[in-house]
Design a protein around this motif. Structure first.
Motif, PDB file in Angstrom:
ATOM      1  N   VAL A 265     -79.236  48.526 -42.286  1.00 51.73           N
ATOM      2  CA  VAL A 265     -78.112  48.078 -43.082  1.00 51.73           C
ATOM      3  C   VAL A 265     -77.539  49.250 -43.873  1.00 51.73           C
ATOM      4  N   ASN A 266     -76.214  49.290 -43.982  1.00 57.78           N
ATOM      5  CA  ASN A 266     -75.587  50.286 -44.834  1.00 57.78           C
ATOM      6  C   ASN A 266     -76.162  50.176 -46.243  1.00 57.78           C
ATOM      7  N   ASP A 269     -74.166  48.140 -48.721  1.00 54.86           N
ATOM      8  CA  ASP A 269     -74.229  46.710 -48.456  1.00 54.86           C
ATOM      9  C   ASP A 269     -75.577  46.138 -48.869  1.00 54.86           C
ATOM     10  N   ASP A 327     -77.107  43.838 -40.061  1.00 56.11           N
ATOM     11  CA  ASP A 327     -76.104  44.605 -39.334  1.00 56.11           C
ATOM     12  C   ASP A 327     -75.541  45.634 -40.293  1.00 56.11           C
ATOM     13  N   ALA A 328     -74.833  46.597 -39.752  1.00 58.08           N
ATOM     14  CA  ALA A 328     -74.353  47.697 -40.595  1.00 58.08           C
ATOM     15  C   ALA A 328     -73.398  47.210 -41.675  1.00 58.08           C
ATOM     16  N   SER A 329     -72.561  46.227 -41.367  1.00 57.39           N
ATOM     17  CA  SER A 329     -71.577  45.716 -42.325  1.00 57.39           C
ATOM     18  C   SER A 329     -71.658  44.199 -42.375  1.00 57.39           C
ATOM     19  N   ASP A 331     -69.522  41.959 -43.795  1.00 55.14           N
ATOM     20  CA  ASP A 331     -68.255  41.290 -43.511  1.00 55.14           C
ATOM     21  C   ASP A 331     -67.936  41.316 -42.019  1.00 55.14           C
ATOM     22  N   ARG A 332     -68.152  42.457 -41.383  1.00 56.93           N
ATOM     23  CA  ARG A 332     -67.865  42.535 -39.948  1.00 56.93           C
ATOM     24  C   ARG A 332     -68.813  41.632 -39.152  1.00 56.93           C
TER      25      ARG A 332
END
Length: 629
Positions: A265-266, A269, A327-329, A331-332
């Motif tokens: 994860v970023n 975030d 996930d990385a983002s 919202d996406r």
């Protein structure tokens, strides 16, 4: 809640979970070890016996630095007669060749007699004995130390091969028999009956160690690692790794992320949104699921990363393969889930299968979002689609909140800040609300404890719900649809039982509140299969909380954080509750380690007065894994 024994979990897990950490830590402190590795193994397995995948202890010097592999992953297959047997996976040689490349020749040449050079002939063989004992002796021995899940059946299943959808591919999961995070064995002896043969063969298969940093296979024995020597470089293992500690501390790919459910994860975030995720000392190897085992057809539009959508030939059943709630983002990730499900509905799908095999959690809000968009707006999904929670409220936690209320965190960056939380009614906490004051007192395993919830006997239920913690997700950053995408009673949630953390929050609310069906594939006959486990409500780690207490104190006393390499540098600000010197503050945690913490517990759906963590989750259907499947 009060438990009857000094080291047992409540029903239905009393028989399976019985560990007194305080007693074991005292034992560990009082004895000497031949090496750092022996100390680490004892400490690691002690925490794993809690069977809570949030609370494991992982050390970057040892865990996953060396991964030990055996090229014959196992599966538990059920014949048409109903008889179950352990087998070497039919795809074992195909997977091992793809994963290990030229190194497969080592195992080919190490076989003896007529089997030398014929490793492929072992694939699919029935396993009669493992190291001279019934195979389930090995299965249950591993289940006793593997951690992560309360249910025995789920821990048994982790011994065997399975799969997971990752951000880039369908990955093969070797299982705990064929992949270990430490070189604790040198070989395994299998008594087998090969496919289309009546002969009984005994084979000795060597374990091979892979060193992750140098991407190579050193000749390494257990004794060499216990002496902390690399055979080829002759340097102490932990000393070498600590040399790069300061660089690692500044990297977003820090050990906490390394051991969390993938994809990573970023960091921004991860800080902004609550996470509930397992820690795993056995990362996925770079082994792609064989093409014959991958889903047929082309993934539908909206498929991305760990979220993949497929339409079955009946044109009314869709499959949503969800390998993680990370996930990385965020919202996406949420938008991809919505787009994929809307596309399936537009294509005529009325029945939905959600495959969460080996999904170890991630964003809490992603789990609640998926619940909300499937069932639409209704009392169980608005104003929150999750579960009410409570937080630990020990003396130190109470002091942290009091310091914040007194002005220690003006920018509202710390986890304990009341600005971060809401009541279960979705009403934000008032400013300067001392939300850990007047906690409810409990006795658990004979030890006094305290939590954030306070019940007042004369108050009405609404008041009591206001004293519970709610989710912090709604309103979501993306507008959800105003109608249900699917009838939840036509939703089936499928896995091997290894669904935890945020995956559990989604599965439990869908099953217990909405009537979705749950299916576990595989598992030993006669052992109850749980469709999820290790619920939590929010997880974190020692360094995150410790830094909130001590951040500015560390900077002022040390001048830098190089002595504390795994503190989260993104959180180092001028703000701190400045409790470093308080007698309740924990000592500095200076090893290359991560200690996970279950920070909040979620209240149950059926028994609303106790955590869902310790309530039963039997699958509606246990689907046997057959050779054809």
């Amino acid at each position: 809640m009060t438990r009857l024994s000094s080291d047992s979990a409540p029903e239905p897990f009393t028989r399976d979970v019985h560990e007194n950490v305080i007693t074991d830590l005292a034992r560990i402190s009082s004895q000497n070890y031949a090496s750092e590795l022996d100390l680490h193994v004892d400490l690691s397995r002690t925490l794993k016996r809690l069977n809570d995948g949030h609370c494991v202890y992982v050390n970057d010097c040892f865990d996953s630095t060396f991964l030990t592999f055996i090229p014959t992953p196992l599966v538990l297959l059920t014949e048409s007669s109903g008889q179950q047997n352990v087998h070497i996976a039919p795809e074992a040689f195909q997977v091992a060749t793809a994963a290990f490349g030229d190194e497969i020749s080592f195992w080919q040449d190490s076989l003896t007699g007529k089997l030398k050079g014929h490793l492929a002939s072992l694939s699919g063989a029935k396993v009669l004995k493992i190291n001279g004992q019934d195979p389930f002796v090995a299965v249950n021995s591993n289940a006793a130390i593997t951690g992560s899940f309360e249910g025995l059946g789920t821990r048994q299943n982790s011994f065997f091969a399975s799969y997971q959808r990752t951000s880039t591919a369908w990955n093969y999961v070797f299982g705990n028999f064929a992949q270990q995070s430490l070189p604790l064995i040198d070989q395994v002896i299998l008594k087998i009956q090969r496919v289309n043969s009546s002969a009984i063969d005994t084979v000795v298969i060597a374990a091979r160690c892979f060193h992750e940093e140098f991407y190579r296979w050193p000749v390494l024995s257990r004794e060499q690692l216990r002496g902390r020597q690399w055979n080829e470089w002759g340097r102490p293992l932990c000393e070498y790794l600590r040399g790069a500690a300061a660089v690692q501390a500044l990297s977003p790919d820090r050990p906490l992320a390394k051991f969390q459910q993938q994809p990573r994860v970023n960091p921004a975030d991860a800080r902004a949104h609550p996470i509930d995720v397992l820690l795993d000392d056995r990362p996925l190897p770079d082994a792609v699921l064989p093409p014959t085992l991958q889903p047929p057809g082309i993934a539908l539009p909206g498929s991305s990363s760990v979220a993949q959508f497929f339409l079955l030939p009946d044109n009314v059943t869709g499959v949503f393969a969800l390998g993680s709630f990370s996930d990385a983002s965020l919202d996406r990730f949420m938008q991809n889930m919505l787009t994929g499900l809307q596309n399936m509905k537009a294509a005529g799908v009325t029945q939905l299968i959600v495959d969460v095999t080996n999904n170890g959690g991630g964003f809490i809000c992603a789990a609640h979002w998926l619940h909300r968009i499937i069932v639409g707006p209704k009392p169980s999904s608005v104003p929150q689609a999750g579960l009410d929670t409570k937080a630990r409220a020990g003396p130190l936690a109470q002091l942290i909140v009091k310091a914040i209320v007194a002005g220690a965190d003006p920018d509202s960056l710390l986890m304990y800040n009341p600005d971060q939380w809401r009541f279960a009614s979705n009403t934000p906490f008032p400013d300067e609300f001392d939300w850990l004051a007047h906690p409810v007192r409990s006795v658990i395993n004979g030890v006094p404890d305290a939590f954030s919830l306070r019940f007042v006997a004369t108050t009405f239920r609404l008041c009591c719900k206001r004293r519970r913690l709610g989710q912090e997700c709604q309103p979501f950053g993306i507008s959800p649809p105003q109608e249900a995408l699917f009838d939840p009673k036509k939703v089936a949630i499928v896995s091997n039982g290894r669904c935890a953390s945020s995956c559990s929050l989604f599965s439990i609310t869908m099953a217990k509140e909405e009537g979705a069906k749950t299916v576990v594939i595989g598992g030993k006959q006669g052992v109850q299969q749980e469709y999820c486990g290790t619920v939590g409500g929010q997880s974190t780690d020692f360094s995150t909380i410790d830094t909130e207490i001590k951040a500015s104190d560390l900077l002022s006393s040390e001048g830098s954080l190089t002595a504390y390499p795994f503190q989260d540098v993104l959180m180092i600000t001028s703000q701190s509750t400045k409790l470093k010197n308080n007698t309740l503050a924990p000592p500095d945690f200076v090893t290359n380690s991560v200690q996970g913490i279950t920070w909040r517990l979620a209240f149950g759906v059926e028994n609303t007065q106790q955590p869902e963590e310790w309530q039963d989750h039997p699958a509606d259907v246990n689907l046997p894994l057959t050779p054809e499947m």
